[in-house]
Design a protein around this motif. Structure first.
Motif, mmCIF file in Angstrom:
data_model
loop_
_atom_site.group_PDB
_atom_site.id
_atom_site.type_symbol
_atom_site.label_atom_id
_atom_site.label_comp_id
_atom_site.label_asym_id
_atom_site.label_seq_id
_atom_site.Cartn_x
_atom_site.Cartn_y
_atom_site.Cartn_z
ATOM 1 N N GLY A 181 -23.876 5.765 2.094
ATOM 2 C CA GLY A 181 -24.408 5.333 0.639
ATOM 3 C C GLY A 181 -25.682 5.520 0.370
ATOM 4 N N LYS A 182 -26.219 5.928 -0.875
ATOM 5 C CA LYS A 182 -27.475 6.030 -1.122
ATOM 6 C C LYS A 182 -27.542 5.821 -2.708
ATOM 7 C CE LYS A 182 -29.112 9.107 2.420
ATOM 8 N NZ LYS A 182 -27.622 9.088 3.266
ATOM 9 N N VAL A 183 -28.749 5.044 -3.065
ATOM 10 C CA VAL A 183 -29.107 5.052 -4.536
ATOM 11 C C VAL A 183 -30.223 5.806 -4.840
ATOM 12 C CG1 VAL A 183 -29.894 3.271 -6.344
ATOM 13 C CG2 VAL A 183 -28.012 2.458 -4.399
ATOM 14 N N SER A 184 -30.166 6.676 -5.908
ATOM 15 C CA SER A 184 -31.083 7.496 -6.162
ATOM 16 C C SER A 184 -32.588 6.628 -6.678
ATOM 17 C CB SER A 184 -30.917 8.313 -7.711
ATOM 18 O OG SER A 184 -32.035 8.743 -8.237
ATOM 19 N N PHE A 185 -33.785 7.184 -6.186
ATOM 20 C CA PHE A 185 -34.984 6.482 -6.378
ATOM 21 C C PHE A 185 -35.020 6.534 -8.221
ATOM 22 C CE2 PHE A 185 -39.542 6.696 -7.318
ATOM 23 C CZ PHE A 185 -40.024 5.850 -6.545
ATOM 24 N N ARG A 186 -34.386 7.464 -9.020
ATOM 25 C CA ARG A 186 -34.526 7.289 -10.407
ATOM 26 C C ARG A 186 -33.429 6.355 -10.852
ATOM 27 N NH1 ARG A 186 -33.422 11.765 -12.978
ATOM 28 N NH2 ARG A 186 -32.038 12.836 -11.244
ATOM 29 N N ASP A 187 -32.907 5.794 -10.119
ATOM 30 C CA ASP A 187 -31.741 4.895 -10.737
ATOM 31 C C ASP A 187 -32.421 3.549 -11.551
ATOM 32 O OD1 ASP A 187 -29.903 2.653 -10.853
ATOM 33 O OD2 ASP A 187 -28.398 4.444 -10.347
ATOM 34 N N ALA A 188 -32.217 3.394 -12.818
ATOM 35 C CA ALA A 188 -32.947 2.288 -13.606
ATOM 36 C C ALA A 188 -32.632 1.134 -12.856
ATOM 37 C CB ALA A 188 -32.356 2.409 -14.935
ATOM 38 N N ALA A 189 -31.770 0.885 -12.103
ATOM 39 C CA ALA A 189 -31.655 -0.519 -11.706
ATOM 40 C C ALA A 189 -32.521 -0.627 -10.547
ATOM 41 C CB ALA A 189 -30.149 -0.900 -10.722
ATOM 42 N N PHE A 190 -32.741 0.432 -9.630
ATOM 43 C CA PHE A 190 -34.082 0.369 -8.826
ATOM 44 C C PHE A 190 -35.205 0.182 -9.187
ATOM 45 C CE2 PHE A 190 -37.084 2.799 -6.159
ATOM 46 C CZ PHE A 190 -36.908 2.070 -4.952
ATOM 47 N N GLN A 191 -35.449 1.018 -10.421
ATOM 48 C CA GLN A 191 -36.738 1.063 -10.976
ATOM 49 C C GLN A 191 -37.121 -0.045 -11.905
ATOM 50 O OE1 GLN A 191 -39.107 3.720 -11.313
ATOM 51 N NE2 GLN A 191 -38.059 5.466 -10.268
ATOM 52 N N PHE A 192 -36.127 -0.516 -12.537
ATOM 53 C CA PHE A 192 -36.474 -1.896 -13.621
ATOM 54 C C PHE A 192 -35.467 -3.015 -13.399
ATOM 55 C CE2 PHE A 192 -38.060 2.212 -15.527
ATOM 56 C CZ PHE A 192 -39.395 1.930 -15.553
ATOM 57 N N GLY A 193 -34.585 -2.568 -12.649
ATOM 58 C CA GLY A 193 -33.586 -3.876 -12.470
ATOM 59 C C GLY A 193 -32.800 -3.794 -13.770
ATOM 60 N N TYR A 207 -31.975 -11.328 -9.829
ATOM 61 C CA TYR A 207 -31.921 -12.369 -9.304
ATOM 62 C C TYR A 207 -32.735 -12.993 -8.341
ATOM 63 C CZ TYR A 207 -26.897 -13.722 -10.616
ATOM 64 O OH TYR A 207 -25.952 -13.884 -11.257
ATOM 65 N N MET A 208 -34.184 -12.445 -8.439
ATOM 66 C CA MET A 208 -35.183 -12.805 -7.413
ATOM 67 C C MET A 208 -35.369 -14.162 -7.351
ATOM 68 S SD MET A 208 -38.126 -9.865 -8.097
ATOM 69 C CE MET A 208 -38.100 -10.293 -9.883
ATOM 70 N N GLY A 209 -35.391 -15.005 -8.631
ATOM 71 C CA GLY A 209 -35.759 -16.469 -8.413
ATOM 72 C C GLY A 209 -34.372 -17.121 -7.766
ATOM 73 N N ASN A 210 -33.305 -16.786 -8.077
ATOM 74 C CA ASN A 210 -32.374 -17.446 -7.626
ATOM 75 C C ASN A 210 -32.205 -17.211 -5.996
ATOM 76 O OD1 ASN A 210 -31.604 -16.115 -10.394
ATOM 77 N ND2 ASN A 210 -29.992 -17.291 -10.388
ATOM 78 N N MET A 211 -32.579 -16.131 -5.642
ATOM 79 C CA MET A 211 -32.353 -15.715 -4.301
ATOM 80 C C MET A 211 -33.431 -16.464 -3.362
ATOM 81 S SD MET A 211 -29.624 -13.967 -3.683
ATOM 82 C CE MET A 211 -28.976 -14.698 -4.944
ATOM 83 N N LYS A 212 -34.529 -16.582 -3.883
ATOM 84 C CA LYS A 212 -35.481 -17.613 -3.325
ATOM 85 C C LYS A 212 -35.126 -18.935 -3.345
ATOM 86 C CE LYS A 212 -39.831 -18.506 -2.053
ATOM 87 N NZ LYS A 212 -39.739 -19.932 -1.728
#
Length: 279
Positions: free
Chosen positions: A18-30, A151-156
Motif C-alpha cells: 500500500g502506498k499514498v501518493s506524494f500529491r495526496d492532499a491528506a499527505f500535503q495538507f492534512g 490529530y498531532m496534538g491528540n497523539m502527543k
C-alpha cells in the motif's frame, strides 16, 4: 499483519504494497476526514450512523466523494471479506485526492482508503486517565465538529499519558471546562445522572457517545450534555470513556475511586446491543 488486504482508490491490495501518493492532499495538507467503524462476526456495527456523519463532514469541507451509501458499504464489506478477521475495526479515510496546482482550486476525484485491524485487547476492566490542559497541546477544534485527520496534538497528549502510566488523557480547556479525551469521549455519573461535555465546546459527536446516550434514555436515566468544570471531577460518583474501539470503558484517576454500579449497567446493555446487531 503481512497478509492484511486494504483498499486504496479502487484497488484491493496487500498492506505491505500500500502506498499514498506524494500529491495526496491528506499527505500535503492534512486535507481529509476519517471514520473508524466496528465490525463483529464480520458484520458492520452502526455503519449508517458513521456514513451519515461522514457525509456531514464532506459537505462542510466541500469534498465530493461521488459514492452512494450502498457503494460505501460495499467497499467496507469487501475489505472484511478479503481478510481473516472475525471482529475488528475498519478505518475509512477520504482525502481531497491527488492535487494539481493550487489546492484551493482543485475539484478532482477524492481519495478513498480503507484499512483494517484487530481491536486492541485491554487487560483490565478499568483504566487510568490523566487530566491535561489542552492549551499545552496543538489541539485543533473544528466548529462545526468534523473527524479531521489533524490529530498531532491528540497523539502527543496520548504519548505523554502513556509515558506517565495512564491509558488516556482527558482535556480541559482554557476556561477550566472538561472537553474530551485524546481519541475518545468522556462521561461522568453524579447522583444517577449521566453527564458528558456539551457539543458546544467543539467536542466530536462520537457514534458510540450518541449510542450510550440513547441507551441511558431508554433506561430512564437522566442525561445532561453540559459544562463540567475540571475542579468538580472528584465529586463525581462514576466515570467512563467511550469510543468505537473500546465501547464503554470504566476509568479512574489518582485519589478517586468508584463502584461503577450504573456504569456496569450501561456496559451490559451496550454489549447486548452490539451482539444483537451483529448476529
Amino acid at each position: 499483519m503481512s497478509d492484511i488486504i486494504v483498499f486504496i482508490n479502487g484497488k484491493f491490495i496487500p498492506l505491505k504494497n500500500g502506498k499514498v501518493s506524494f500529491r495526496d492532499a491528506a499527505f500535503q495538507f492534512g486535507d481529509g476526514i476519517f471514520e473508524t467503524i466496528r465490525f463483529e462476526n464480520r458484520k458492520l456495527f452502526l455503519v449508517q450512523k458513521h456514513i451519515n456523519r461522514l457525509k456531514k463532514s464532506l459537505n462542510i469541507l466541500d469534498l465530493d466523494l461521488n459514492k452512494t451509501d450502498s457503494e460505501i458499504k460495499k467497499i467496507l464489506n469487501e475489505v472484511i471479506r478479503a481478510n481473516k478477521l472475525n471482529s475488528g475495526l475498519l478505518r475509512l479515510m477520504i482525502t481531497r485526492g491527488n492535487i494539481d496546482g493550487k489546492p484551493w482550486d482543485y475539484k478532482g476525484e477524492a481519495g478513498i482508503y480503507v484499512s483494517i485491524r484487530n481491536i486492541d485487547k485491554i487487560e483490565s476492566n478499568k483504566v487510568k486517565v490523566l487530566f491535561y490542559n489542552e492549551s499545552n497541546y496543538p489541539i485543533i477544534r473544528f466548529n462545526p465538529a468534523i473527524k479531521s485527520m489533524n490529530y498531532m496534538g491528540n497523539m502527543k497528549a496520548k504519548k505523554d499519558a502513556k509515558n506517565q502510566g495512564a491509558y488516556e488523557p482527558i482535556f480541559y480547556n482554557k476556561d477550566g471546562l472538561i472537553t474530551e479525551c485524546a481519541i475518545r469521549n468522556i462521561f461522568f455519573i453524579k447522583e444517577k445522572t449521566l453527564i458528558t461535555p456539551s457539543l458546544d465546546l467543539g467536542v466530536l459527536p462520537g457514534i458510540m457517545r450518541n449510542t450510550i446516550i440513547e441507551i441511558a434514555k431508554n433506561l430512564n436515566i437522566k442525561v445532561e450534555e453540559t459544562l463540567i468544570p475540571f475542579e468538580l471531577v472528584n465529586d463525581m460518583d462514576e466515570a467512563f470513556i467511550s469510543s468505537t474501539g473500546v465501547g464503554l470503558l470504566p476509568c479512574y484517576w489518582d485519589n478517586w475511586e468508584s463502584n461503577y454500579q450504573l456504569t456496569n449497567t450501561l456496559l451490559k446493555k451496550l454489549n447486548k446491543l452490539i451482539d444483537n446487531s451483529c448476529k
